[in-house]
Scaffold this active site. Structure first.
Site: not given
Ligand code: DGJ
Length: 727
Positions: A196, A363-364, A440, A473-475, A477, A523, A545
């Site tokens: 990361w 964003d989020d 997370r 933006k499709w994240d 995590n 993403c 990031d």
């Molecule tokens: C991870 C992404 O890489 C960030 O840009 C942001 O969107 C966060 N998640 C939001 O939780």
């Protein structure tokens, strides 16, 4: 062009500058002969004489299978004398697993081969399907190859067919196998590894006897290892020498192996990770692997990268979206994190409009009970307590200011503290009796289940159809753990991770088709799912990031080994940088971010007047060169991993225009009078470098070069270079 020579039983596949050759040897095996510079069909007998006969098993020997361990094969067998790792392994009901594939037939067709449910090359001039039959089971393998005259990429995949009655279990089915018969161990392998905030750093090491295996077991392609490997011949440099690229068009757990045998031949192959993989195949069923994109370059790593960039832009990325001029975005994540309301968002939007930004991306944190990262995922409805008047109010503010609006989702995830989880706790990936690993504070939805994907499709579609949204933006995590689905029977759990990936592709396909005018950005906690499969749906992907003005040069450099600048989403963020705590000049952050789909990720209201002027100038600059950055040929001039400089330039296809970005990392008094030689220009043309007020021939700029600017720590420069009569 695909040529079959019946006299030689050989196939010669050629693209723009390469040829790939194989033949059916006397024993009926499909034997690999050659992969390299472009040849003509008349060369086939030479290839057979040089590489074919010597490695072919002795026809007079009834135990000839035992002599296949040095035979360059297009599909490695198992348990029958080829002791290298197999390409396909099929298990029988009685537990036996062995195979020996021999040629049955072939078919040459116009166009590309469809791969339902998975990303694939959208077009090709011609395709070849070679059917092999396993002499030990009722299975067949179709080896698929697609070529195009204007491309240096050979697209491969395979399909396993059960032509019998019993049920088999595929234990391994890679997408391609390429044996290099004449290498004698002189190759190095380059992988793109990282973490990361440090994605895709090129790591090159010589190959030696044994197996190099790069892989992801995380359920997606991952930050840690990209599904790409390059094989570099001795002496291969950035712009010279021979190399081969192997990129999987796949976003799930993968493996690519480079195996050097006892005789120092090399076998490279890859596909879905075979670790604990299994896929049941009933009589009459078939299983198709993801595609792989192979590249041969005689112009070093740079030539390989340019071939991949052209391929992804013209064959993989949705053509409609590939041609879209990318909006300059302002994203609120690092400006506000979860702590926003109408007031601070509106202030950013108002400021963005004054500076010439095109799109505001929320964003989020806009949905459910999402005030931090412990809650809300899965509840895709707006939190009106936080955003008074809902999304409509924010979109209205954008419209008043002439801005478009984009929105963040994390469709594959669920928080335990969410309405969705409370209603459907069984939709999260988990194994009863095992406490799930939380990452997370979230769990992954079980996308092997159609009803889960259907629900998320409906929920996301509702937001997209009820609001004027031009960008998503499709994240994603977290990694996948507890690889298990309660909806799969015991003997199908080995299918879980691939089925998850198919569920992701299903949702991506449905959403991108239902909303053709929306630009989808991929993403995954930064650049954790940056692969050729994801690019089929997402023309651009959040690269990392880490937006630090120095670290980003490395991340973008490494990413460009395989992926085009047009696919890299690159933003200017605030300093001290939130990840590295380093402070770099605003101009440098802008210059580095101009080498991709650019934008801003900071609180615009906190910028000084001077910085605001810089934003305006950066956007004006970007609008001059964006077509070049998104469509031109990339030349990497100074490697940020090796010296004190980063430098890259993009050159238009007609070589009339170029754009160069450079950065000097340390202001070093002893590092002076260094010459920068440009590349990719036409020797015969005369160019004008606007910032230097310098006119010179391409031959001089590339042969003699110009001095690197002497700059302080992390100082940068951008040059606009035009053919003189184009100025
Ligand atoms: C991870 C992404 O890489 C960030 O840009 C942001 O969107 C966060 N998640 C939001 O939780």
């Amino acid at each position: 062009m695909i040529c079959f020579s019946p006299k030689d039983n050989a196939f010669l596949l050629s693209g723009k500058q390469y040829s790939y050759c194989m033949y059916v040897n006397g024993a009926g095996f499909l034997q690999h002969l050659y992969y390299g510079k472009k040849l003509v069909p008349e060369d086939i007998p030479v290839l057979i004489a040089a590489h074919g006969k010597a490695s072919e098993p002795n026809l007079n020997d009834r135990d000839m299978d035992m002599y296949t361990s040095d035979m360059p094969s297009e599909c490695g067998s198992f348990g029958r004398g080829d002791f290298r790792s197999a390409t396909v392994i099929v298990g029988r009901e009685d537990g036996a697993a062995m195979s020996s594939f021999r040629y049955v037939s072939h078919l040459i067709v116009k166009g590309a081969l469809a791969l339902p449910g998975m990303p694939c090359a959208r077009r090709a001039d011609e395709s070849l399907i070679i059917t092999l039959r396993d002499s030990c089971s009722d299975t067949q393998v179709d080896l698929n190859y697609s070529v195009s005259e204007d491309s240096d990429i050979l697209v491969r995949s395979l399909t396993v067919r059960n032509v019998g009655k019993q049920t088999y279990e595929i234990k391994k089915a890679f997408s391609f196998c390429t044996d290099f018969p004449d290498t004698c161990g002189t190759y190095s392998a380059m992988r793109l590894s990282g973490a990361w905030a440090r994605e895709r750093a090129p790591v090159t090491a010589p190959l030696a006897e044994g197996t190099l295996r790069i892989e992801s077991t995380r359920g997606y392609s991952s930050h840690q290892m990209n599904p790409f490997l390059a094989l570099l011949s001795e002496g291969c440099q950035e712009e010279s020498g021979e190399c081969y690229g192997f990129a999987l068009l796949y976003s799930g757990s993968f493996a690519i192996t480079a195996e050097v045998t006892h005789n120092r031949y090399i076998r490279v192959q890859g596909g879905i990770n075979d670790y604990l993989f299994g896929w049941q195949l009933k009589g009459g069923e078939s299983f198709s692997t993801p595609q792989a994109a192979l590249c041969y370059s005689s112009e070093g790593l740079g030539g390989m990268s340019r071939a991949y960039h052209d391929f992804f832009r013209a064959y993989i990325i949705d053509p409609k979206r590939a041609r879209m001029r990318r909006p300059v975005v302002i994203n609120n994540w690092e400006a506000t994190y979860f702590d926003f309301d109408n007031e601070n968002l509106f202030a950013i939007i108002d400021e963005a409009a004054k500076l010439g930004i095109d799109t505001f991306v929320l964003d989020d944190g806009w949905f459910g009970k999402r005030d931090n990262d412990t809650a809300g995922l899965g509840d895709w409805f707006v939190n009106e307590n936080k955003l008074k008047g809902g999304l409509k109010a924010v979109i209205g503010r954008c419209k008043q200011n002439g801005l478009k609006f984009g929105l963040w989702f994390e469709p594959e995830m669920v928080s335990e503290d969410s309405n969705l989880f409370r209603a459907h706790p069984d939709w999260a990936i988990a194994k009863a009796g095992v406490s799930p690993c939380r990452s997370r504070s979230q769990l992954v939805l079980d996308f092997t289940r159609k009803e889960v994907v259907d629900y998320i499709f409906e929920a996301v579609s509702k937001v997209l159809s009820e609001n004027d949204i031009s960008y998503v933006k499709w994240d994603k995590n977290r990694d996948i753990t507890e690889n298990f689905s309660a909806s799969l029977p015991q003997d199908r759990q080995g299918e879980f991770l691939h089925r998850y990936t198919l569920g992701f592709y299903d949702l991506a396909q449905r959403l991108t088709s239902a909303f053709p005018n929306v630009l989808f950005e991929g993403c995954a906690g930064g650049g954790g799912r940056f692969d050729g499969g994801a690019l089929y749906y997402f023309p651009q992907i959040w690269t990392s990031d880490d937006t630090d003005g120095l670290e980003r040069t490395k991340i973008q450099w490494g990413t460009s080994m395989c992926y085009p600048l047009s696919s890299m989403s690159c933003h200017v963020s605030a300093c001290p940088n939130h990840q590295t705590h380093r402070t770099t000049p605003f101009a440098t952050r802008g210059a580095v971010a101009s080498l991709g789909a650019t934008g801003y990720e900071l609180d615009l209201t906190k910028l000084s007047d001077e910085e605001k002027e810089q934003v305006k100038a950066q956007i004006n600059n970007y609008k001059r060169i964006d077509e070049l950055v998104l469509k031109g040929d990339l030349y990497r001039l100074s490697d940020p991993f090796k010296g004190n400089y980063f430098c890259e330039m993009v050159v238009s296809k007609d070589k009339r225009e170029a754009y160069l970005v450079g950065e000097r990392f340390r202001g070093d008094p002893c590092d002076h009078n260094r010459v920068l030689k440009l590349q990719g220009l036409s020797e015969d043309k005369t160019y004008y470098i606007e910032e230097l007020r310098l006119a010179a021939s391409g031959a001089a700029l590339m042969g003699a070069g110009v001095l690197y600017p002497r700059l302080a720590d992390c100082g940068s420069w951008t040059w606009h270079i035009r053919e003189k009569d184009n100025v």
